[in-house]
Design a protein around this motif. Sequence first.
Motif, PDB file in Angstrom:
ATOM      1  N   VAL A 119     -11.131  -2.419  13.133  1.00 62.58           N
ATOM      2  CA  VAL A 119     -10.457  -2.642  14.293  1.00 62.58           C
ATOM      3  C   VAL A 119      -9.362  -3.511  14.083  1.00 62.58           C
ATOM      4  CG1 VAL A 119     -12.731  -2.450  15.551  1.00 62.58           C
ATOM      5  CG2 VAL A 119     -11.938  -4.910  14.749  1.00 62.58           C
ATOM      6  N   GLY A 120      -8.249  -3.391  15.086  1.00 66.73           N
ATOM      7  CA  GLY A 120      -6.964  -4.021  14.923  1.00 66.73           C
ATOM      8  C   GLY A 120      -6.517  -3.849  13.488  1.00 66.73           C
ATOM      9  N   ALA A 121      -5.847  -4.685  12.680  1.00 68.35           N
ATOM     10  CA  ALA A 121      -5.197  -4.639  11.523  1.00 68.35           C
ATOM     11  C   ALA A 121      -6.145  -3.760  10.385  1.00 68.35           C
ATOM     12  CB  ALA A 121      -4.679  -5.732  10.895  1.00 68.35           C
ATOM     13  N   GLY A 122      -7.561  -3.905  10.845  1.00 70.50           N
ATOM     14  CA  GLY A 122      -8.463  -3.236   9.879  1.00 70.50           C
ATOM     15  C   GLY A 122      -8.444  -1.765   9.926  1.00 70.50           C
ATOM     16  N   PHE A 123      -8.107  -1.346  11.437  1.00 70.56           N
ATOM     17  CA  PHE A 123      -7.912   0.259  11.714  1.00 70.56           C
ATOM     18  C   PHE A 123      -6.643   0.597  10.922  1.00 70.56           C
ATOM     19  CE2 PHE A 123      -7.613   3.197  15.416  1.00 70.56           C
ATOM     20  CZ  PHE A 123      -7.599   4.257  14.538  1.00 70.56           C
ATOM     21  N   ASN A 124      -5.687  -0.159  11.181  1.00 68.38           N
ATOM     22  CA  ASN A 124      -4.290   0.081  10.507  1.00 68.38           C
ATOM     23  C   ASN A 124      -4.447   0.146   9.116  1.00 68.38           C
ATOM     24  OD1 ASN A 124      -3.359   0.880  13.257  1.00 68.38           O
ATOM     25  ND2 ASN A 124      -2.646  -1.188  13.609  1.00 68.38           N
ATOM     26  N   LEU A 125      -4.869  -0.584   8.457  1.00 69.94           N
ATOM     27  CA  LEU A 125      -5.294  -0.742   7.103  1.00 69.94           C
ATOM     28  C   LEU A 125      -5.848   0.862   6.474  1.00 69.94           C
ATOM     29  CD1 LEU A 125      -6.940  -4.086   5.927  1.00 69.94           C
ATOM     30  CD2 LEU A 125      -5.250  -2.900   4.640  1.00 69.94           C
ATOM     31  N   VAL A 126      -6.631   1.310   7.184  1.00 66.21           N
ATOM     32  CA  VAL A 126      -7.237   2.513   7.126  1.00 66.21           C
ATOM     33  C   VAL A 126      -6.041   3.707   7.113  1.00 66.21           C
ATOM     34  CG1 VAL A 126      -8.853   4.557   7.724  1.00 66.21           C
ATOM     35  CG2 VAL A 126      -9.627   1.853   7.827  1.00 66.21           C
ATOM     36  N   LEU A 127      -5.414   3.495   8.270  1.00 67.57           N
ATOM     37  CA  LEU A 127      -4.144   4.437   8.663  1.00 67.57           C
ATOM     38  C   LEU A 127      -3.168   4.215   7.369  1.00 67.57           C
ATOM     39  CD1 LEU A 127      -3.755   4.168  12.272  1.00 67.57           C
ATOM     40  CD2 LEU A 127      -5.085   5.899  11.101  1.00 67.57           C
ATOM     41  N   SER A 128      -3.023   3.221   6.770  1.00 65.10           N
ATOM     42  CA  SER A 128      -1.984   2.980   5.943  1.00 65.10           C
ATOM     43  C   SER A 128      -2.536   3.278   4.497  1.00 65.10           C
ATOM     44  CB  SER A 128      -1.633   1.552   5.717  1.00 65.10           C
ATOM     45  OG  SER A 128      -1.218   0.928   6.866  1.00 65.10           O
ATOM     46  N   CYS A 129      -3.450   3.763   4.390  1.00 67.53           N
ATOM     47  CA  CYS A 129      -4.173   4.153   3.068  1.00 67.53           C
ATOM     48  C   CYS A 129      -3.834   5.751   2.984  1.00 67.53           C
ATOM     49  CB  CYS A 129      -5.565   4.069   2.800  1.00 67.53           C
ATOM     50  SG  CYS A 129      -6.134   2.335   2.420  1.00 67.53           S
ATOM     51  N   ASP A 130      -3.823   6.401   1.620  1.00 69.57           N
ATOM     52  CA  ASP A 130      -3.533   7.794   1.441  1.00 69.57           C
ATOM     53  C   ASP A 130      -4.697   8.882   1.858  1.00 69.57           C
ATOM     54  OD1 ASP A 130      -0.738   7.105   0.234  1.00 69.57           O
ATOM     55  OD2 ASP A 130      -2.041   6.415  -1.319  1.00 69.57           O
TER      56      ASP A 130
ATOM     57  N   ILE B 155       0.853  -1.253   0.209  1.00 70.52           N
ATOM     58  CA  ILE B 155       0.017   0.075  -0.230  1.00 70.52           C
ATOM     59  C   ILE B 155       0.795   1.530  -0.029  1.00 70.52           C
ATOM     60  CG2 ILE B 155      -1.637   1.333   1.366  1.00 70.52           C
ATOM     61  CD1 ILE B 155      -2.713  -1.273   2.380  1.00 70.52           C
ATOM     62  N   ARG B 156       1.910   1.126   0.942  1.00 66.20           N
ATOM     63  CA  ARG B 156       2.700   2.575   0.951  1.00 66.20           C
ATOM     64  C   ARG B 156       3.500   2.747  -0.342  1.00 66.20           C
ATOM     65  NH1 ARG B 156       3.853   5.696   5.051  1.00 66.20           N
ATOM     66  NH2 ARG B 156       6.000   6.579   4.960  1.00 66.20           N
ATOM     67  N   ARG B 157       4.056   1.696  -0.955  1.00 72.96           N
ATOM     68  CA  ARG B 157       5.030   1.762  -1.885  1.00 72.96           C
ATOM     69  C   ARG B 157       4.139   1.946  -3.347  1.00 72.96           C
ATOM     70  NH1 ARG B 157       8.894  -2.994   0.279  1.00 72.96           N
ATOM     71  NH2 ARG B 157      10.147  -1.515   1.664  1.00 72.96           N
ATOM     72  N   LEU B 158       2.742   1.623  -3.188  1.00 73.07           N
ATOM     73  CA  LEU B 158       2.031   1.793  -4.648  1.00 73.07           C
ATOM     74  C   LEU B 158       2.146   3.469  -5.261  1.00 73.07           C
ATOM     75  CD1 LEU B 158       0.038   0.188  -6.415  1.00 73.07           C
ATOM     76  CD2 LEU B 158      -1.858   1.407  -5.028  1.00 73.07           C
ATOM     77  N   ASN B 159       2.587   3.312  -6.547  1.00 73.25           N
ATOM     78  CA  ASN B 159       2.834   4.620  -7.300  1.00 73.25           C
ATOM     79  C   ASN B 159       1.401   5.332  -7.586  1.00 73.25           C
ATOM     80  OD1 ASN B 159       5.494   4.762  -7.541  1.00 73.25           O
ATOM     81  ND2 ASN B 159       5.564   3.186  -8.705  1.00 73.25           N
ATOM     82  N   LYS B 160       0.185   4.811  -7.009  1.00 77.33           N
ATOM     83  CA  LYS B 160      -1.007   5.291  -7.247  1.00 77.33           C
ATOM     84  C   LYS B 160      -1.627   5.606  -5.844  1.00 77.33           C
ATOM     85  CE  LYS B 160      -0.575   2.839 -11.152  1.00 77.33           C
ATOM     86  NZ  LYS B 160      -1.051   1.978 -12.109  1.00 77.33           N
ATOM     87  N   PRO B 161      -2.819   6.502  -5.815  1.00 75.37           N
ATOM     88  CA  PRO B 161      -3.213   6.892  -4.442  1.00 75.37           C
ATOM     89  C   PRO B 161      -4.347   5.698  -4.221  1.00 75.37           C
ATOM     90  CG  PRO B 161      -4.286   8.245  -6.171  1.00 75.37           C
ATOM     91  CD  PRO B 161      -3.100   7.569  -6.800  1.00 75.37           C
ATOM     92  N   VAL B 162      -4.349   5.571  -2.638  1.00 77.31           N
ATOM     93  CA  VAL B 162      -5.370   4.588  -2.192  1.00 77.31           C
ATOM     94  C   VAL B 162      -6.428   5.321  -1.324  1.00 77.31           C
ATOM     95  CG1 VAL B 162      -5.518   2.381  -1.152  1.00 77.31           C
ATOM     96  CG2 VAL B 162      -3.474   2.839  -2.360  1.00 77.31           C
ATOM     97  N   ILE B 163      -7.583   5.196  -1.348  1.00 76.96           N
ATOM     98  CA  ILE B 163      -8.644   5.735  -0.532  1.00 76.96           C
ATOM     99  C   ILE B 163      -9.213   4.517   0.310  1.00 76.96           C
ATOM    100  CG2 ILE B 163     -10.664   6.997  -0.533  1.00 76.96           C
ATOM    101  CD1 ILE B 163     -10.130   8.002  -3.343  1.00 76.96           C
ATOM    102  N   ALA B 164      -9.471   4.763   1.478  1.00 68.47           N
ATOM    103  CA  ALA B 164     -10.126   3.658   2.413  1.00 68.47           C
ATOM    104  C   ALA B 164     -11.490   4.327   2.443  1.00 68.47           C
ATOM    105  CB  ALA B 164      -9.439   3.674   3.760  1.00 68.47           C
ATOM    106  N   ALA B 165     -12.475   3.446   2.106  1.00 71.77           N
ATOM    107  CA  ALA B 165     -13.921   3.939   2.341  1.00 71.77           C
ATOM    108  C   ALA B 165     -14.457   2.916   3.409  1.00 71.77           C
ATOM    109  CB  ALA B 165     -14.620   3.439   0.895  1.00 71.77           C
ATOM    110  N   VAL B 166     -15.063   3.440   4.500  1.00 68.95           N
ATOM    111  CA  VAL B 166     -15.001   2.690   5.620  1.00 68.95           C
ATOM    112  C   VAL B 166     -16.540   2.885   6.230  1.00 68.95           C
ATOM    113  CG1 VAL B 166     -14.295   2.391   7.972  1.00 68.95           C
ATOM    114  CG2 VAL B 166     -12.677   3.222   6.314  1.00 68.95           C
ATOM    115  N   SER B 167     -17.312   1.636   6.544  1.00 66.42           N
ATOM    116  CA  SER B 167     -18.384   1.573   7.084  1.00 66.42           C
ATOM    117  C   SER B 167     -18.003   0.589   8.280  1.00 66.42           C
ATOM    118  CB  SER B 167     -19.520   0.989   6.471  1.00 66.42           C
ATOM    119  OG  SER B 167     -19.638   1.950   5.263  1.00 66.42           O
ATOM    120  N   GLY B 168     -18.977   0.927   9.327  1.00 64.93           N
ATOM    121  CA  GLY B 168     -18.755  -0.358  10.371  1.00 64.93           C
ATOM    122  C   GLY B 168     -17.477  -0.509  11.096  1.00 64.93           C
TER     123      GLY B 168
END
Length: 259
Positions: free
Chosen positions: A108-119, A92-105
């Motif tokens: 948590v855990g790695a799911g929360f940090n997945l969101v934080l890892s997105c651009d 995710i971090r090294r991808l040369n394209k923007p990443v948007i997290a679209a979050v419902s519900g």
Amino acid sequence: MTSLESSIRVQREAGTVTVTFDRPATRNGLRSQEWVHLKETLHEIDKNTDDRVVVLTGADGNFSSGAELGDSSEDLFPLAPMQIVNDACLAIRRLNKPVIAAVSGYAVGAGFNLVLSCDLAVADSTAQFSQIFIKRGMSPDFGGSWHLPQALSLHRAKEIAFFGEMLTATEARELGLINHVVEPEDLAAFVDTWAAKLKALPPIALARTKHLLNSSLESSFGAALDREAVFQEHNFTTLDTHEAISAFLEKRAPRYTGR
């Protein structure tokens, strides 16, 4: 690993790649095969010039409950499971394209940090976030121990990680952990609008901007200036930069080709 069936769905439309975690029975918990599939999907996207923006989301009203506990789908060397997770995080971090997290519900855990890892991260008002690791006898992973102190004071980061309590979407927004909160019925349209705006930007310059900002947290001011100079010199060798300048001077909309 890749022979195991993954629940991740990948859809492409007009340059937007939507990656959906789809295991509703576990609130979209992710097993080893999902982490591998996510990494491989992002590597494929990185090489495809037609793919311009990535949206990560979850099915059936939840983003992700993180790494699934008790995942024993394969007999792996003890250190391998976390390396699989880390490879997806770095993709995710090294991808040369923007990443948007679209979050419902739940995110948590790695799911929360997945969101934080997105651009960029947009949540609807049903979203709930937690560093739930401590309540499972674990410590943060998927970059949480890095993202939280970068975004917050160290004391606030420790409060969130130590207690693992739920944050509402509004609380996460007020802390600067996500960009926007919208009503559930508006989430898809908002993300589509942002994706369209990103796709209208010059891809190379956008990739450079992403990497400059990510790298800024890891080095000195002088090193940042040096990277800016190198990237700016490269920008002026691209057709897109010349197109942007010509379009500005000619008072017309630019037409970028990623070259």
